[in-house]
Design a protein around this motif. Structure first.
Motif, mmCIF file in Angstrom:
data_model
loop_
_atom_site.group_PDB
_atom_site.id
_atom_site.type_symbol
_atom_site.label_atom_id
_atom_site.label_comp_id
_atom_site.label_asym_id
_atom_site.label_seq_id
_atom_site.Cartn_x
_atom_site.Cartn_y
_atom_site.Cartn_z
ATOM 1 N N ASP A 1 0.795 -1.312 -0.016
ATOM 2 C CA ASP A 1 -0.005 -0.020 0.156
ATOM 3 C C ASP A 1 1.021 1.224 -0.051
ATOM 4 N N ASN B 1 2.316 4.758 -0.691
ATOM 5 C CA ASN B 1 2.080 5.825 -1.444
ATOM 6 C C ASN B 1 3.191 6.894 -1.557
ATOM 7 N N LYS C 1 1.123 -0.398 -9.984
ATOM 8 C CA LYS C 1 0.860 0.586 -8.647
ATOM 9 C C LYS C 1 1.804 2.056 -9.061
ATOM 10 N N LYS D 1 0.396 4.466 -10.398
ATOM 11 C CA LYS D 1 -0.376 5.730 -10.171
ATOM 12 C C LYS D 1 -0.688 5.662 -8.628
ATOM 13 N N GLN D 2 -0.555 4.849 -7.939
ATOM 14 C CA GLN D 2 -0.537 4.746 -6.568
ATOM 15 C C GLN D 2 0.301 5.552 -5.617
ATOM 16 N N ALA D 3 1.535 5.519 -6.208
ATOM 17 C CA ALA D 3 2.841 5.927 -5.206
ATOM 18 C C ALA D 3 3.389 6.970 -5.975
#
Length: 375
Positions: free
Chosen positions: A259, A261, A283, A285-287
């Motif tokens: 998770d 970010n 991921k 776009k997440q971090a």
């Protein structure tokens, strides 16, 4: 590439050195680079109007950051009538090659050394150089202790870290932060590694927990930067400042916590590797990745969105000023002095991001491009 060593005896006379000054001298047993400025029959260590011998000893030449130092140092050497010999370690952390280069500079009768040190193991050799009368300027990273060099020309690396930490905190807008710390090493202490890491945490509003070591902060709590919020630091991983190292480090961090970010990257290559790992995991776009360097390619990564922000530095300026300072000193000028209020000469830093945030001074990538380095 690796080049063989041109051994030079310390028993050669000044006259022999004068005759040999036109020869490019390769420093170290396995150097990544070797070069000098234009030929002259004047002695390399002479003052007055003759050539002044200077050695530029870099971490590596696999990183464009140090390539830019070499380029600008050579340009300045041409202006200042300096015989410049360039050497570099085979990898980040290669101190033995740097030690050999320092000893060769002493034997050759150079007037000064510019060095981006690969670690404390070079300190004794730099001490020998100073005892032999060479003026030692550290570039980019102060040695430990700083007095090992006569002066350091550098970015305020702690301030650079703070800038991207402040931007990271502000961009979260109060949301929880799940943080990956992609450092330089985990098996040796280098001031640039400590300063950038700690600066980032301080910018986020997180106490680093130590002045001398990474990874000593509380692993969870509240950050006070921006609007403030909760945080978790899920990893401190070494990258060696390289793309491959950054990718492996990011993969390890994602294994610890998927998770993440917020990603702190010690430099742009580590940040690029982290992006590759995030993209492979779906991921990206997440971090958000926060890096330090300011190369032209790094600014393009800010524009594209691969990096959320970049703290820019001016490595070529460090090297060019170093060459000029030693040339002036060798010809009877005064010793260079530190920036007021600091223990080193500060060559500057700035925050670059595609998006401006309230309360922060931000340059756009296009504004910063006029002073970027590399390709």
């Amino acid at each position: 590439m690796n080049l063989s060593t041109s051994q030079m005896s310390s028993r050669r006379s000044r006259r022999s050195r004068a005759a040999a000054i036109g020869v490019t001298v390769c420093l170290g047993a396995t150097l990544a680079a070797c070069g000098s400025s234009d030929s002259s029959s004047s002695a390399s260590g002479s003052g007055g109007g003759g050539k002044v011998g200077v050695s530029l000893i870099l971490k590596t030449l696999s990183n464009p950051y140090f390539v830019s130092m070499e380029k600008d140092a050579k340009a300045q050497a041409g202006k200042d009538n300096v015989s410049l010999t360039v050497a570099a370690g085979t990898s980040d952390g290669d101190t033995q090659t740097q030690i050999t280069a320092i000893d060769n500079a002493i034997s050759r009768g150079d007037k000064g050394i510019l060095i981006t040190t690969n670690g404390d193991a070079v300190n004794a050799a730099l001490g020998r150089a100073k005892q032999a009368g060479l003026f030692v300027i550290a570039l980019d990273t102060a040695p430990n202790p700083a007095s090992t060099a006569d002066i350091t020309y550098a970015t305020d690396n702690e301030q650079a870290g703070k800038l991207i930490g402040q931007y990271a905190a502000a961009s979260l807008n109060g949301k929880p932060a799940v943080i990956a710390m992609l450092d330089l090493f985990n098996n040796q202490v280098v001031s640039v590694d400590i300063n950038r890491d700690h600066g980032f945490l301080e910018g986020m509003g997180i106490d680093p927990g130590s002045k001398t070591e990474n990874g000593k902060e509380a692993k969870s709590g509240k950050y006070t930067g921006g609007k403030g919020g909760t945080y978790k630091v899920v990893c401190h991983q070494p990258t060696q400042g390289a793309i491959d190292g950054g990718r492996t480090a990011m993969e390890n961090c994602l294994s610890a916590n998927p998770d993440i970010n917020v990603v702190y990257a010690i430099n742009e290559p580590a940040g690029e590797g982290a992006y590759n790992a995030l993209k492979a995991a779906g991921k990206e776009k997440q971090a958000a990745i926060f890096a330090i360097d300011g190369s032209c390619s790094g600014l393009k990564n800010v524009t594209s969105g691969e990096f959320a922000a970049d703290a820019v530095q001016y490595p070529g300026k460090m090297a060019a000023l170093g060459v000029s300072s030693i040339a002036k000193l060798a010809r009877g000028g005064s010793k260079p002095s530190v920036t007021d209020g600091k223990s080193f000469y500060d060559t500057g830093t700035a925050l670059v991001a595609a998006k401006s945030l309230d309360g922060l001074t931000v340059q756009s990538p296009s504004q910063a491009a006029s002073a970027c380095w590399g390709s």
